[in-house]
Design a protein around this motif. Structure first.
Motif, PDB file in Angstrom:
ATOM      1  N   HIS A  10       3.387  -4.536 -25.385  1.00  0.00           N
ATOM      2  CA  HIS A  10       2.332  -3.645 -25.934  1.00  0.00           C
ATOM      3  C   HIS A  10       2.224  -2.684 -24.752  1.00  0.00           C
ATOM      4  O   HIS A  10       2.012  -2.996 -23.836  1.00  0.00           O
ATOM      5  CB  HIS A  10       1.203  -4.493 -26.299  1.00  0.00           C
ATOM      6  CG  HIS A  10      -0.153  -3.588 -26.835  1.00  0.00           C
ATOM      7  ND1 HIS A  10      -0.968  -2.956 -25.845  1.00  0.00           N
ATOM      8  CD2 HIS A  10      -0.163  -2.970 -28.052  1.00  0.00           C
ATOM      9  CE1 HIS A  10      -1.788  -2.348 -26.615  1.00  0.00           C
ATOM     10  NE2 HIS A  10      -1.508  -2.186 -27.945  1.00  0.00           N
ATOM     11  N   LYS A  11       2.340  -1.325 -25.221  1.00  0.00           N
ATOM     12  CA  LYS A  11       1.983  -0.202 -24.246  1.00  0.00           C
ATOM     13  C   LYS A  11       0.699  -0.014 -24.160  1.00  0.00           C
ATOM     14  O   LYS A  11      -0.138   0.397 -24.902  1.00  0.00           O
ATOM     15  CB  LYS A  11       2.695   0.865 -24.555  1.00  0.00           C
ATOM     16  CG  LYS A  11       2.446   2.085 -23.641  1.00  0.00           C
ATOM     17  CD  LYS A  11       3.399   3.174 -24.046  1.00  0.00           C
ATOM     18  CE  LYS A  11       3.062   4.631 -23.291  1.00  0.00           C
ATOM     19  NZ  LYS A  11       3.566   4.619 -21.881  1.00  0.00           N
ATOM     20  N   GLY A  12      -0.254  -0.455 -23.123  1.00  0.00           N
ATOM     21  CA  GLY A  12      -1.669  -0.222 -22.612  1.00  0.00           C
ATOM     22  C   GLY A  12      -1.743   1.119 -22.210  1.00  0.00           C
ATOM     23  O   GLY A  12      -0.724   2.022 -22.116  1.00  0.00           O
ATOM     24  N   ALA A  13      -3.001   1.503 -21.823  1.00  0.00           N
ATOM     25  CA  ALA A  13      -3.488   2.770 -21.347  1.00  0.00           C
ATOM     26  C   ALA A  13      -2.692   3.003 -19.911  1.00  0.00           C
ATOM     27  O   ALA A  13      -2.046   4.026 -19.502  1.00  0.00           O
ATOM     28  CB  ALA A  13      -4.893   2.941 -21.086  1.00  0.00           C
ATOM     29  N   THR A  14      -2.539   1.716 -19.252  1.00  0.00           N
ATOM     30  CA  THR A  14      -1.979   1.999 -17.960  1.00  0.00           C
ATOM     31  C   THR A  14      -1.061   1.032 -17.464  1.00  0.00           C
ATOM     32  O   THR A  14      -0.184   1.120 -16.662  1.00  0.00           O
ATOM     33  CB  THR A  14      -3.119   1.928 -16.857  1.00  0.00           C
ATOM     34  OG1 THR A  14      -3.719   0.341 -16.899  1.00  0.00           O
ATOM     35  CG2 THR A  14      -4.061   2.700 -16.843  1.00  0.00           C
ATOM     36  N   LYS A  15      -0.819   0.026 -18.316  1.00  0.00           N
ATOM     37  CA  LYS A  15       0.175  -0.970 -18.095  1.00  0.00           C
ATOM     38  C   LYS A  15       0.803  -1.563 -19.498  1.00  0.00           C
ATOM     39  O   LYS A  15       0.246  -1.599 -20.369  1.00  0.00           O
ATOM     40  CB  LYS A  15      -0.675  -2.264 -17.444  1.00  0.00           C
ATOM     41  CG  LYS A  15       0.468  -3.310 -16.969  1.00  0.00           C
ATOM     42  CD  LYS A  15      -0.622  -4.246 -16.339  1.00  0.00           C
ATOM     43  CE  LYS A  15       0.149  -5.604 -16.082  1.00  0.00           C
ATOM     44  NZ  LYS A  15      -0.444  -6.920 -16.646  1.00  0.00           N
ATOM     45  N   ALA A  16       2.077  -1.969 -19.248  1.00  0.00           N
ATOM     46  CA  ALA A  16       2.630  -2.429 -20.509  1.00  0.00           C
ATOM     47  C   ALA A  16       2.602  -4.187 -20.496  1.00  0.00           C
ATOM     48  O   ALA A  16       2.787  -4.539 -19.340  1.00  0.00           O
ATOM     49  CB  ALA A  16       4.390  -2.125 -20.222  1.00  0.00           C
ATOM     50  N   ASN A  17       2.187  -4.607 -21.425  1.00  0.00           N
ATOM     51  CA  ASN A  17       1.952  -6.152 -21.541  1.00  0.00           C
ATOM     52  C   ASN A  17       3.202  -6.797 -22.393  1.00  0.00           C
ATOM     53  O   ASN A  17       3.389  -6.447 -23.371  1.00  0.00           O
ATOM     54  CB  ASN A  17       0.681  -6.283 -22.428  1.00  0.00           C
ATOM     55  CG  ASN A  17       0.231  -7.999 -22.330  1.00  0.00           C
ATOM     56  OD1 ASN A  17       0.458  -8.428 -21.556  1.00  0.00           O
ATOM     57  ND2 ASN A  17      -0.255  -8.053 -23.405  1.00  0.00           N
ATOM     58  N   LEU A  18       3.813  -7.787 -21.549  1.00  0.00           N
ATOM     59  CA  LEU A  18       4.911  -8.202 -21.960  1.00  0.00           C
ATOM     60  C   LEU A  18       4.447  -9.366 -23.284  1.00  0.00           C
ATOM     61  O   LEU A  18       3.654 -10.014 -22.903  1.00  0.00           O
ATOM     62  CB  LEU A  18       5.635  -9.036 -21.010  1.00  0.00           C
ATOM     63  CG  LEU A  18       6.821 -10.043 -21.367  1.00  0.00           C
ATOM     64  CD1 LEU A  18       7.950  -9.030 -22.314  1.00  0.00           C
ATOM     65  CD2 LEU A  18       7.652 -10.846 -20.498  1.00  0.00           C
ATOM     66  N   SER A 112      -3.539  -8.479 -25.580  1.00  0.00           N
ATOM     67  CA  SER A 112      -3.772  -9.625 -24.799  1.00  0.00           C
ATOM     68  C   SER A 112      -3.135 -10.626 -24.598  1.00  0.00           C
ATOM     69  O   SER A 112      -3.136 -11.855 -24.072  1.00  0.00           O
ATOM     70  CB  SER A 112      -5.351  -9.906 -24.975  1.00  0.00           C
ATOM     71  OG  SER A 112      -5.526 -10.443 -26.307  1.00  0.00           O
ATOM     72  N   GLY A 113      -1.920 -10.532 -25.614  1.00  0.00           N
ATOM     73  CA  GLY A 113      -1.021 -11.763 -25.656  1.00  0.00           C
ATOM     74  C   GLY A 113      -0.011 -11.921 -24.670  1.00  0.00           C
ATOM     75  O   GLY A 113       0.160 -11.045 -23.892  1.00  0.00           O
ATOM     76  N   THR A 114       0.444 -13.096 -24.536  1.00  0.00           N
ATOM     77  CA  THR A 114       1.652 -13.416 -23.513  1.00  0.00           C
ATOM     78  C   THR A 114       2.571 -14.322 -24.245  1.00  0.00           C
ATOM     79  O   THR A 114       2.660 -14.545 -25.190  1.00  0.00           O
ATOM     80  CB  THR A 114       0.767 -14.414 -22.462  1.00  0.00           C
ATOM     81  OG1 THR A 114       0.495 -15.786 -23.169  1.00  0.00           O
ATOM     82  CG2 THR A 114      -0.546 -13.667 -21.532  1.00  0.00           C
ATOM     83  N   PRO A 115       3.675 -14.148 -23.360  1.00  0.00           N
ATOM     84  CA  PRO A 115       4.898 -15.150 -24.131  1.00  0.00           C
ATOM     85  C   PRO A 115       4.634 -16.317 -24.573  1.00  0.00           C
ATOM     86  O   PRO A 115       5.179 -16.786 -25.483  1.00  0.00           O
ATOM     87  CB  PRO A 115       6.146 -14.903 -23.008  1.00  0.00           C
ATOM     88  CG  PRO A 115       5.616 -13.757 -22.190  1.00  0.00           C
ATOM     89  CD  PRO A 115       4.049 -13.474 -22.203  1.00  0.00           C
ATOM     90  N   GLU A 116       3.469 -17.079 -23.779  1.00  0.00           N
ATOM     91  CA  GLU A 116       3.275 -18.191 -24.187  1.00  0.00           C
ATOM     92  C   GLU A 116       2.430 -18.297 -25.377  1.00  0.00           C
ATOM     93  O   GLU A 116       2.410 -19.499 -26.145  1.00  0.00           O
ATOM     94  CB  GLU A 116       2.621 -19.017 -23.054  1.00  0.00           C
ATOM     95  CG  GLU A 116       3.361 -19.272 -21.826  1.00  0.00           C
ATOM     96  CD  GLU A 116       3.660 -18.114 -20.644  1.00  0.00           C
ATOM     97  OE1 GLU A 116       2.655 -17.405 -21.035  1.00  0.00           O
ATOM     98  OE2 GLU A 116       4.690 -17.786 -20.083  1.00  0.00           O
ATOM     99  N   THR A 117       1.488 -17.419 -25.509  1.00  0.00           N
ATOM    100  CA  THR A 117       0.534 -17.612 -26.592  1.00  0.00           C
ATOM    101  C   THR A 117       1.095 -16.570 -28.027  1.00  0.00           C
ATOM    102  O   THR A 117       0.340 -16.948 -29.220  1.00  0.00           O
ATOM    103  CB  THR A 117      -0.708 -16.827 -26.295  1.00  0.00           C
ATOM    104  OG1 THR A 117      -0.355 -15.682 -26.016  1.00  0.00           O
ATOM    105  CG2 THR A 117      -1.416 -17.515 -25.239  1.00  0.00           C
ATOM    106  N   ILE A 118       1.991 -15.918 -27.770  1.00  0.00           N
ATOM    107  CA  ILE A 118       2.629 -15.169 -29.269  1.00  0.00           C
ATOM    108  C   ILE A 118       3.606 -16.262 -29.796  1.00  0.00           C
ATOM    109  O   ILE A 118       4.697 -16.576 -29.048  1.00  0.00           O
ATOM    110  CB  ILE A 118       3.227 -13.966 -28.798  1.00  0.00           C
ATOM    111  CG1 ILE A 118       2.237 -13.121 -28.232  1.00  0.00           C
ATOM    112  CG2 ILE A 118       3.851 -13.083 -29.845  1.00  0.00           C
ATOM    113  CD1 ILE A 118       1.040 -12.498 -29.046  1.00  0.00           C
TER     114      ILE A 118
END
Length: 198
Positions: A10-18, A112-118
């Motif tokens: 997910h492309k956030g405002a400043t950071k990409a969230n895996l 807010s997701g992570t590889p463990e929660t998705i």
């Protein structure tokens, strides 16, 4: 041709969230794999962060090509492949992954997701299926078959015309061709001579 990594961000405002990732690092040594995986994750995130929303891009890094697709809803996918892997097939894969991912994972979990929660298991399947682009992509398969047929036809013509014979000589000697057919052949030969590729 090889795919090494397939990931969704997910492309956030400043950071990409895996959100989820799959890797095929079997060509690397056992003790190198964790470092290679970390570097591929880092590179993928960096490419997502630096690519604009609603676009596709390909970035070459040494002997690898990183293809990225970021949708307008900021969902992004990256595939890392060797330079021989077809670009069109890579982008087809990225589009399929993002469509399926967005249908299975609610968009409110993306930031807010992570590889463990998705909860999404499709990446490993796609990574394995697309290792051979000819089998995974129908258009690539048809193109490969056409290329093989073209090679066979070229080899057949060469074998027919062995021992220095030329098609022009055979046409002029032929008893089976009428005068109009010979004239047509000569005219076509003249027309196509300006367009020959050496």
């Amino acid at each position: 041709m090889k795919l090494f990594s397939l990931s969704v961000f997910h492309k956030g405002a400043t950071k990409a969230n895996l959100l989820k990732a799959a890797y095929d690092l079997s060509t690397f040594g056992f003790f190198q794999r964790s470092g290679v995986q970390e570097f591929m994750t880092f590179t993928s995130a960096l490419i997502v962060e630096r690519t604009s929303q609603g676009s596709r891009a390909s970035v070459k890094e040494q002997e690898y090509l990183c293809h990225v697709y970021i949708r307008n809803d900021n969902l992004a996918s990256v595939v890392i492949a060797d330079t021989e892997y077809p670009q069109r097939v890579s982008f087809t894969l990225l589009e399929k992954v993002l469509d399926e991912f967005s249908n299975q994972v609610d968009s409110r979990h993306w930031p807010s997701g992570t590889p463990e929660t998705i909860n999404y298991r499709g990446l490993d399947i796609y990574l394995a299926k697309y290792q051979n682009p000819r089998e995974a992509d129908a258009m690539t398969k048809v193109q490969a078959e056409l290329d093989e047929t073209k090679i066979i036809l070229h080899n057949t013509m060469e074998s027919l015309l062995e021992r220095g014979e030329k098609l022009d000589d055979l046409v002029s000697k032929s008893e089976h061709l009428g005068v109009q057919s010979k004239a047509f052949y000569k005219t076509a030969r003249k027309q196509n001579s300006c367009c020959e590729i050496m």
